[in-house]
Write an enzyme that holds these catalytic residues in place. Sequence first.
Site, PDB file in Angstrom:
ATOM      1  N   ASP A  13       0.844  -1.201   0.000  1.00  0.00           N
ATOM      2  CA  ASP A  13       0.000   0.000   0.000  1.00  0.00           C
ATOM      3  C   ASP A  13       0.881   1.254   0.000  1.00  0.00           C
ATOM      4  O   ASP A  13       1.814   1.364   0.812  1.00  0.00           O
ATOM      5  CB  ASP A  13      -0.908   0.012   1.240  1.00  0.00           C
ATOM      6  CG  ASP A  13      -1.992  -1.061   1.183  1.00  0.00           C
ATOM      7  OD1 ASP A  13      -2.145  -1.690   0.122  1.00  0.00           O
ATOM      8  OD2 ASP A  13      -2.673  -1.257   2.210  1.00  0.00           O
ATOM      9  N   GLY A  39      -3.237  -5.381   0.490  1.00  0.00           N
ATOM     10  CA  GLY A  39      -3.877  -6.375  -0.372  1.00  0.00           C
ATOM     11  C   GLY A  39      -4.933  -7.067   0.467  1.00  0.00           C
ATOM     12  O   GLY A  39      -4.628  -7.524   1.578  1.00  0.00           O
ATOM     13  N   THR A 209     -21.685  -6.239   6.443  1.00  0.00           N
ATOM     14  CA  THR A 209     -20.962  -5.461   7.444  1.00  0.00           C
ATOM     15  C   THR A 209     -21.370  -3.986   7.325  1.00  0.00           C
ATOM     16  O   THR A 209     -21.554  -3.469   6.223  1.00  0.00           O
ATOM     17  CB  THR A 209     -19.437  -5.624   7.281  1.00  0.00           C
ATOM     18  OG1 THR A 209     -19.067  -5.236   5.952  1.00  0.00           O
ATOM     19  CG2 THR A 209     -19.012  -7.063   7.506  1.00  0.00           C
ATOM     20  N   ALA A 212     -18.932   0.491  12.181  1.00  0.00           N
ATOM     21  CA  ALA A 212     -19.072   0.506  13.642  1.00  0.00           C
ATOM     22  C   ALA A 212     -20.469   0.083  14.099  1.00  0.00           C
ATOM     23  O   ALA A 212     -20.662  -0.337  15.245  1.00  0.00           O
ATOM     24  CB  ALA A 212     -18.751   1.893  14.174  1.00  0.00           C
ATOM     25  N   THR A 236      -8.833   1.738   6.810  1.00  0.00           N
ATOM     26  CA  THR A 236      -8.319   0.778   5.815  1.00  0.00           C
ATOM     27  C   THR A 236      -8.079  -0.583   6.483  1.00  0.00           C
ATOM     28  O   THR A 236      -7.396  -0.659   7.496  1.00  0.00           O
ATOM     29  CB  THR A 236      -6.981   1.282   5.211  1.00  0.00           C
ATOM     30  OG1 THR A 236      -7.123   2.652   4.872  1.00  0.00           O
ATOM     31  CG2 THR A 236      -6.597   0.473   3.983  1.00  0.00           C
ATOM     32  N   ASP A 240     -11.303  -6.285   6.145  1.00  0.00           N
ATOM     33  CA  ASP A 240     -10.426  -7.458   6.046  1.00  0.00           C
ATOM     34  C   ASP A 240     -10.251  -8.104   7.424  1.00  0.00           C
ATOM     35  O   ASP A 240     -10.219  -9.333   7.545  1.00  0.00           O
ATOM     36  CB  ASP A 240      -9.050  -7.057   5.494  1.00  0.00           C
ATOM     37  CG  ASP A 240      -9.165  -6.507   4.079  1.00  0.00           C
ATOM     38  OD1 ASP A 240     -10.096  -6.916   3.358  1.00  0.00           O
ATOM     39  OD2 ASP A 240      -8.329  -5.661   3.701  1.00  0.00           O
ATOM     40  N   ASN A 264     -16.702  -8.502  14.683  1.00  0.00           N
ATOM     41  CA  ASN A 264     -16.964  -7.073  14.917  1.00  0.00           C
ATOM     42  C   ASN A 264     -15.922  -6.494  15.874  1.00  0.00           C
ATOM     43  O   ASN A 264     -15.408  -5.391  15.668  1.00  0.00           O
ATOM     44  CB  ASN A 264     -18.331  -6.874  15.583  1.00  0.00           C
ATOM     45  CG  ASN A 264     -19.486  -6.926  14.597  1.00  0.00           C
ATOM     46  OD1 ASN A 264     -19.292  -6.809  13.392  1.00  0.00           O
ATOM     47  ND2 ASN A 264     -20.694  -7.115  15.111  1.00  0.00           N
ATOM     48  N   GLY A 273      -5.456   2.355  14.443  1.00  0.00           N
ATOM     49  CA  GLY A 273      -4.067   2.673  14.084  1.00  0.00           C
ATOM     50  C   GLY A 273      -3.927   2.853  12.586  1.00  0.00           C
ATOM     51  O   GLY A 273      -4.818   2.469  11.818  1.00  0.00           O
TER      52      GLY A 273
HETATM   53  O1  RIB Z   1      -9.062  -3.555   2.175  1.00  0.00           O
HETATM   54  C1  RIB Z   1      -7.955  -2.712   2.256  1.00  0.00           C
HETATM   55  C2  RIB Z   1      -6.979  -3.074   1.188  1.00  0.00           C
HETATM   56  O2  RIB Z   1      -7.553  -2.805  -0.077  1.00  0.00           O
HETATM   57  C3  RIB Z   1      -5.708  -2.260   1.209  1.00  0.00           C
HETATM   58  O3  RIB Z   1      -4.726  -2.824   2.033  1.00  0.00           O
HETATM   59  C4  RIB Z   1      -5.308  -2.208  -0.241  1.00  0.00           C
HETATM   60  O4  RIB Z   1      -4.238  -3.044  -0.533  1.00  0.00           O
HETATM   61  C5  RIB Z   1      -6.546  -2.610  -1.023  1.00  0.00           C
HETATM   62  O5  RIB Z   1      -6.378  -3.783  -1.664  1.00  0.00           O
END
Ligand code: RIB
Length: 294
Positions: A13, A39, A209, A212, A236, A240, A264, A273
Amino acid sequence: MGNIIVIGSASIDLVVKTDILPNAGETVMGNTFFTNPGGKGANQAVAAARLSDNVYMIGAVGDDDNGKAIIDNLNKNNVDTTFMDTIENEKSGTAHITLYDNDNRIIVVPAANNQVTPDKVLPKLEHFAKGDIIVLQHEIPEETIKAVVDYATNNDMRVILNPAPYRKIAQEIIDKVTWLTPNEIESDLLFEGRVEQALESYPRKLIITQGAKGALFYSESQQLIPGYEKKVVDTTGAGDTFNGALAVALNENKSLEEAVKFANLAGSFSVTGLGAQGAMPYSIDLESYKGDLL
Ligand code: RIB
């Protein structure tokens, strides 16, 4: 306990933090720039591996410095990289991220992630067994998603498909996956605004999802499993983290209600962070919440 196999993208990233967003043709001054591993696939693998053992990643990097950094980072985070490929004469994937007003805008250049193809992935799946959980997202080719879902169906493996970023999904895929985890925007696009109906049509499969607020699914009636409010530094990777943690809890045979609550909680930590993986929690971070989990 079975294995968790994340099949997906692994990227670096490139992140800019700014107070001003440029218009077309305009140049503005940003605040800070940093790079970190990302990713969606790698993020989900790291999120899972910070909370559990037996996490594998199947994916691809280029034969460049970014590729080495991606693999090192996965290894450091307890992800088994035996099945990661390094593609000759190819660049590793990158994601170009702008952080503005507590939210992110992302452009992904897949590069080596486009080489996560069925011919490379399917033979690797022979090392895994019935009941194992496969986690998929949409930053690798669509034909791979289809081939893996078919393989999993024929071999009694369970699949979480996180349909991010949005692209159309064949009905056959929706029918075959065990769990589908879009966010609000993705679910609206996937079901063309008929989200309430979709929830009822896919009970205990479709989990939406909502940041919050928590996550929604249908089981006799609509269930909203509330989220945890935390001070937001960077969102971000929150989705994930949810997906990686969900895989861990389901792999431990927790009920869907318990699993979503756990996911959650993990997701809420991740926003505190900078960077996609910066604040993903380790098991120890969640210890004090044990009494609160179902
Ligand atoms: O979901 C966040 C991710 O989406 C980031 O880390 C970036 O790489 C994109 O793929």
